[in-house]
Design a protein around this motif. Structure first.
Motif, PDB file in Angstrom:
ATOM      1  N   HIS A 168       0.867  -1.180   0.000  1.00  0.00           N
ATOM      2  CA  HIS A 168       0.000   0.000   0.000  1.00  0.00           C
ATOM      3  C   HIS A 168       0.898   1.222   0.000  1.00  0.00           C
ATOM      4  O   HIS A 168       2.065   1.151   0.396  1.00  0.00           O
ATOM      5  N   ASN A 180      -6.336   8.267   1.375  1.00  0.00           N
ATOM      6  CA  ASN A 180      -7.357   7.331   0.897  1.00  0.00           C
ATOM      7  C   ASN A 180      -8.405   8.016   0.019  1.00  0.00           C
ATOM      8  O   ASN A 180      -9.349   7.360  -0.418  1.00  0.00           O
ATOM      9  N   SER A 181      -8.250   9.300  -0.219  1.00  0.00           N
ATOM     10  CA  SER A 181      -9.207  10.007  -1.070  1.00  0.00           C
ATOM     11  C   SER A 181      -8.458  11.035  -1.911  1.00  0.00           C
ATOM     12  O   SER A 181      -7.545  11.708  -1.429  1.00  0.00           O
ATOM     13  N   TRP A 223      -6.189  10.801  -9.171  1.00  0.00           N
ATOM     14  CA  TRP A 223      -5.256   9.748  -8.750  1.00  0.00           C
ATOM     15  C   TRP A 223      -4.002   9.712  -9.611  1.00  0.00           C
ATOM     16  O   TRP A 223      -2.930   9.315  -9.144  1.00  0.00           O
ATOM     17  N   ASP A 246      -5.507   2.326  -8.209  1.00  0.00           N
ATOM     18  CA  ASP A 246      -6.163   3.335  -7.389  1.00  0.00           C
ATOM     19  C   ASP A 246      -7.503   2.810  -6.856  1.00  0.00           C
ATOM     20  O   ASP A 246      -7.965   1.737  -7.264  1.00  0.00           O
ATOM     21  N   PRO A 247      -8.144   3.516  -5.922  1.00  0.00           N
ATOM     22  CA  PRO A 247      -9.384   3.020  -5.307  1.00  0.00           C
ATOM     23  C   PRO A 247     -10.548   2.855  -6.283  1.00  0.00           C
ATOM     24  O   PRO A 247     -11.513   2.150  -5.978  1.00  0.00           O
ATOM     25  N   ASP A 248     -10.463   3.495  -7.464  1.00  0.00           N
ATOM     26  CA  ASP A 248     -11.510   3.342  -8.467  1.00  0.00           C
ATOM     27  C   ASP A 248     -11.280   2.140  -9.371  1.00  0.00           C
ATOM     28  O   ASP A 248     -12.069   1.884 -10.289  1.00  0.00           O
ATOM     29  N   GLY A 306      -3.361   4.076  -1.144  1.00  0.00           N
ATOM     30  CA  GLY A 306      -4.150   4.276   0.056  1.00  0.00           C
ATOM     31  C   GLY A 306      -3.413   3.767   1.278  1.00  0.00           C
ATOM     32  O   GLY A 306      -2.377   3.094   1.181  1.00  0.00           O
ATOM     33  N   PRO A 343      -9.039  -1.819   1.492  1.00  0.00           N
ATOM     34  CA  PRO A 343      -9.138  -1.221   0.161  1.00  0.00           C
ATOM     35  C   PRO A 343     -10.532  -1.410  -0.421  1.00  0.00           C
ATOM     36  O   PRO A 343     -11.287  -2.291   0.005  1.00  0.00           O
ATOM     37  N   THR A 344     -10.866  -0.613  -1.398  1.00  0.00           N
ATOM     38  CA  THR A 344     -12.187  -0.698  -2.023  1.00  0.00           C
ATOM     39  C   THR A 344     -12.319  -1.993  -2.819  1.00  0.00           C
ATOM     40  O   THR A 344     -11.323  -2.601  -3.229  1.00  0.00           O
ATOM     41  N   ALA A 381     -10.659  -1.617  -6.197  1.00  0.00           N
ATOM     42  CA  ALA A 381      -9.206  -1.781  -6.180  1.00  0.00           C
ATOM     43  C   ALA A 381      -8.823  -3.251  -6.099  1.00  0.00           C
ATOM     44  O   ALA A 381      -7.917  -3.714  -6.803  1.00  0.00           O
TER      45      ALA A 381
END
Length: 430
Positions: free
Chosen positions: A186, A191-192, A196, A223-225, A255, A262-263, A266
């Motif tokens: 990581h 985290n936001s 990105w 990335d988280p998306d 993140g 994690p999302t 991700a």
């Protein structure tokens, strides 16, 4: 406790404009030993520049008990934030990458000089600018496998896309490596973010201008998306695994997963990337083998902490690794389709496989006009050749039985070549 205040003005910064809307500045900080605590005030020159600025501090090593806080208006300070050491660099002191809001105007540092083992440090600020992608070549080099690889390489954002101004150049003399193990990290940062790709550029700045490496340390980033980014790329030795990088591919999930997971996006993107590479290198995603560079027996999908003492990839993420490995394995078995069969190919409906799933005998029927020699191959999902036989087709309908009773339960691929045409079909063994 008596405090000493050192005021740093913008003109003292070493400022450089390195690209469109991209700025970097540094300043050397001095810590007088006669004071128990030092506070350093500074003014930020990044006025309302989107999407954010990043920062880190480097020093020679040892403890650096320092905190930082920011203000949008003078004397209206936010909370103190502890600056933690980045565990990826064992050679010198580097803090983790911090992210600052564009409305910040002032910063303040606080250091306990009694615990510090240094009298100076360098603070780095970087403004990556907003990502504005024009038409670029988005093609990422594909795997060079010549056999059936059931998992294709997923779509990956190229360096030209995440750094369209060209300010994040690739290393000039990359070293190749034969990958045997896939290492997950990581970034331990925010985290936001609303950009990105700019975070990826900030990590590049940390690794190159802070750590002194010749490129970003990871092969790929997520990335988280669920967007994937090209770092050093395929089969290039990185800088991420405790100084034992040979034989590894490093993937960083963006993140901080110390306290949160994690999302799903991700994790799904990570699993597809790992499924492609596990297939590419013929590695069982649930298996273990010896990693020569570290001298350790490692799971083929491992975390950074499996190589040395580090919290990476986070206490909330690492327990999910068994699920990630299973997800990669399930992708290979159940969802990936056969690829990389050369043209001309046999029609998809030319071969009938019954029963499927099968227990003992596989009944094959091939209906095409050609006659001639037929080669049959059975491969597992990691491309290992398990069975090969030759036959001959004289009539329009060719039939054959193949005994698969000795194969373990799982998914397999049947490859059939007739003269100069070939095709691949998936079957399941119960």
């Amino acid at each position: 406790m008596r405090l000493i205040y050192l005021f740093v003005v913008v003109l003292l910064f070493q400022f450089s404009l390195i690209g469109q809307n991209t700025e970097r500045l540094t300043e050397t900080l001095q810590f007088p030993r006669e004071q128990a605590e030092v506070r350093i005030n500074g003014v930020l020159p990044f006025v309302d520049q989107l999407p954010f600025f990043s920062y880190f501090i480097e020093w020679s090593g040892g403890p650096l008990p320092m905190k930082i806080r920011f203000a949008s208006e003078a004397d209206r300070w936010g909370e103190w934030q502890e600056l933690r050491r980045d565990e990826h660099n064992k050679e010198k002191g580097i803090t983790e990458l911090g992210i600052g809001a564009p409305e910040f105007r002032f910063f303040q540092l606080q250091l306990d000089t009694r615990a510090a083992q240094t009298q100076s440090a360098i603070i780095h600020f970087y403004q990556p600018g907003e990502t504005k992608v024009d038409e670029v070549d988005s093609e990422v080099p594909q795997s060079s496998n010549s056999l059936i690889c059931p998992c294709p390489q997923p779509t990956i954002q190229t360096r030209a896309e995440w750094c369209p101004t060209g300010d994040c150049p690739v290393q000039t003399s990359p070293a190749s490596t034969v990958v045997t193990h896939l290492i997950v990290h990581h970034s331990a940062g925010t985290n936001s973010a609303n950009d990105w790709a700019a975070i990826v550029r900030a990590i590049w700045d940390l690794h190159v201008n802070g750590n002194g490496w010749d490129d970003i340390g990871y092969n790929y980033l997520v990335d988280p998306d669920g967007e994937l980014y090209e770092g050093r790329g395929n089969d290039i030795r990185g800088a991420h695994f405790c100084g034992t990088n040979t034989g590894t591919m490093g993937v960083c999930v963006l993140g901080n997963f110390t306290n949160i997971e994690p999302t799903d996006q991700a994790v799904n993107a990570l699993e597809r990337l790992l499924a492609w590479k596990a297939c590419d290198i013929d590695a069982d995603p649930l298996g273990t083998s010896f990693h020569a560079s570290s001298g350790r027996n490692l799971m083929h999908i491992s975390g950074h902490r499996d190589g040395c003492a580090t919290a990476c990839p986070g206490d909330s993420f690492y327990p999910l690794f068994s699920m990630v490995r299973e997800g990669v394995n399930d992708l290979i078995i159940n969802e990936c389709t056969a690829v990389d069969t050369e043209e001309p190919s046999l029609p998809e409906g030319a071969l009938t496989i019954q029963p499927n799933p099968v227990q003992d005998l596989l009944q094959l029927q091939l209906q095409v006009e050609e006659t001639g020699p037929i080669q049959i191959q059975i491969l597992d999902v990691n491309q290992r050749l398990l069975l090969a036989r030759e036959s001959h087709k004289y009539l329009d309908l060719w039939e054959e039985q193949v005994d698969v009773a000795s194969l373990p339960a799982g998914a397999y691929f049947l490859r059939v070549q007739l003269v100069d045409r070939q095709g691949a079909w998936r079957f399941v063994k119960h």
